[in-house]
Design a protein around this motif. Sequence first.
Motif, short mmCIF file in Angstrom:
data_model
loop_
_atom_site.label_atom_id
_atom_site.label_comp_id
_atom_site.label_asym_id
_atom_site.label_seq_id
_atom_site.Cartn_x
_atom_site.Cartn_y
_atom_site.Cartn_z
N GLU A 1 68.39 -35.96 35.84
CA GLU A 1 67.94 -36.05 34.46
C GLU A 1 66.80 -35.08 34.19
OE1 GLU A 1 66.30 -39.27 31.16
OE2 GLU A 1 67.19 -40.01 33.02
N VAL A 2 65.86 -34.99 35.11
CA VAL A 2 64.73 -34.05 34.95
C VAL A 2 65.26 -32.62 34.89
CG1 VAL A 2 62.70 -33.07 36.11
CG2 VAL A 2 62.98 -35.56 35.95
N ALA A 3 66.19 -32.28 35.76
CA ALA A 3 66.75 -30.92 35.79
C ALA A 3 67.48 -30.61 34.48
CB ALA A 3 67.68 -30.76 36.98
N VAL A 4 68.25 -31.57 33.98
CA VAL A 4 68.96 -31.37 32.72
C VAL A 4 67.96 -31.16 31.58
CG1 VAL A 4 70.34 -32.57 30.96
CG2 VAL A 4 71.08 -32.57 33.35
N CYS A 5 66.94 -32.00 31.52
CA CYS A 5 65.94 -31.87 30.45
C CYS A 5 65.20 -30.55 30.54
CB CYS A 5 64.98 -33.05 30.48
SG CYS A 5 65.76 -34.62 30.04
N GLU A 6 64.88 -30.12 31.74
CA GLU A 6 64.21 -28.81 31.90
C GLU A 6 65.11 -27.69 31.39
OE1 GLU A 6 62.98 -28.39 35.97
OE2 GLU A 6 61.36 -29.86 35.74
N TRP A 7 66.40 -27.74 31.72
CA TRP A 7 67.33 -26.71 31.26
C TRP A 7 67.45 -26.73 29.74
CZ3 TRP A 7 72.21 -26.97 28.84
CH2 TRP A 7 72.87 -25.74 28.76
N VAL A 8 67.60 -27.92 29.17
CA VAL A 8 67.75 -28.04 27.73
C VAL A 8 66.52 -27.50 27.00
CG1 VAL A 8 67.86 -29.74 25.85
CG2 VAL A 8 69.42 -29.93 27.80
N ARG A 9 65.34 -27.76 27.55
CA ARG A 9 64.11 -27.29 26.91
C ARG A 9 63.96 -25.77 26.90
NH1 ARG A 9 61.79 -31.93 29.51
NH2 ARG A 9 61.03 -30.60 31.18
N THR A 10 64.82 -25.05 27.62
CA THR A 10 64.75 -23.58 27.57
C THR A 10 65.32 -23.04 26.27
OG1 THR A 10 66.90 -23.21 28.66
CG2 THR A 10 64.94 -23.41 30.09
N SER B 1 64.20 -36.93 27.92
CA SER B 1 65.14 -37.81 28.63
C SER B 1 66.54 -37.60 28.08
CB SER B 1 64.73 -39.28 28.45
OG SER B 1 64.97 -39.68 27.12
N LEU B 2 67.52 -38.16 28.77
CA LEU B 2 68.90 -38.07 28.29
C LEU B 2 69.04 -38.74 26.93
CD1 LEU B 2 71.08 -38.78 31.45
CD2 LEU B 2 70.58 -36.59 30.36
N GLN B 3 68.25 -39.76 26.68
CA GLN B 3 68.31 -40.45 25.39
C GLN B 3 68.07 -39.49 24.24
OE1 GLN B 3 65.85 -43.93 25.15
NE2 GLN B 3 66.29 -44.26 23.00
N ASP B 4 67.25 -38.47 24.45
CA ASP B 4 66.98 -37.48 23.41
C ASP B 4 68.21 -36.63 23.09
OD1 ASP B 4 64.30 -38.29 23.23
OD2 ASP B 4 63.69 -36.89 24.79
N LEU B 5 69.24 -36.72 23.92
CA LEU B 5 70.47 -35.95 23.71
C LEU B 5 71.60 -36.80 23.14
CD1 LEU B 5 70.44 -34.09 27.14
CD2 LEU B 5 69.57 -33.26 24.95
N SER B 6 71.39 -38.10 23.04
CA SER B 6 72.48 -39.03 22.75
C SER B 6 73.04 -38.93 21.33
CB SER B 6 72.06 -40.46 23.04
OG SER B 6 71.04 -40.86 22.16
N ASN B 7 72.33 -38.33 20.39
CA ASN B 7 72.88 -38.22 19.03
C ASN B 7 73.57 -36.88 18.78
OD1 ASN B 7 70.79 -36.39 18.53
ND2 ASN B 7 69.52 -37.89 17.48
N GLY B 8 73.54 -35.98 19.76
CA GLY B 8 74.25 -34.72 19.64
C GLY B 8 73.52 -33.61 18.90
#
Length: 124
Positions: A10-19, A28-35
Motif C-alpha cells: 500500500e505504501v509503495a502504491v501510494c508513493e507511486w500515485v503521488r508522483t 492510503s488505498l481508500q483515497d483511490l476508492s472513488n476513482g
Amino acid sequence: MSNMSVDTKEVAVCEWVRTFTHAEHVQSLQDLSNGLVFGQILCEVSDHHFGQQQASADHDAITKSPVLAAKHIKTLVGLLVGYFKGDFSKSVEVDNIDSALMARNNDPIQIYRVLQLVVGAVVM
C-alpha cells in the motif's frame, strides 16, 4: 502471490500515485476508492481518451456518493478497455472488477484490479 506485506504494498502504491499531478494527497488505498485519482492519472496519460470524462465528473458528488463513485469507476474501466483496444489492439479482462464493491467498501482487491489497468495505460 507476492512476499510484499500489505502495508508495504500500500505504501509503495501510494508513493507511486503521488508522483502524478494532483495526487499528492493520497495516503492510503481508500483515497483511490472513488476513482477520481485514477481519472486524473489517466488524463496525464491521454487527455484525448480520458479528459472529457474527468472534466465532466462532478468531483464533490462522486466523493460523497458511493453510487456515483461506482458509476465513475465503471465508466473509467470502459474507457480503459477502449484505450487498450483502440490504441494498442490489446484486450483486457475487466469482468472481475466490481466497481460498487470498490466504491462502497474501499475493497483493496478491486482497487488493485483497477490499478493494474491504470499502470498498464501509463507504461504502454
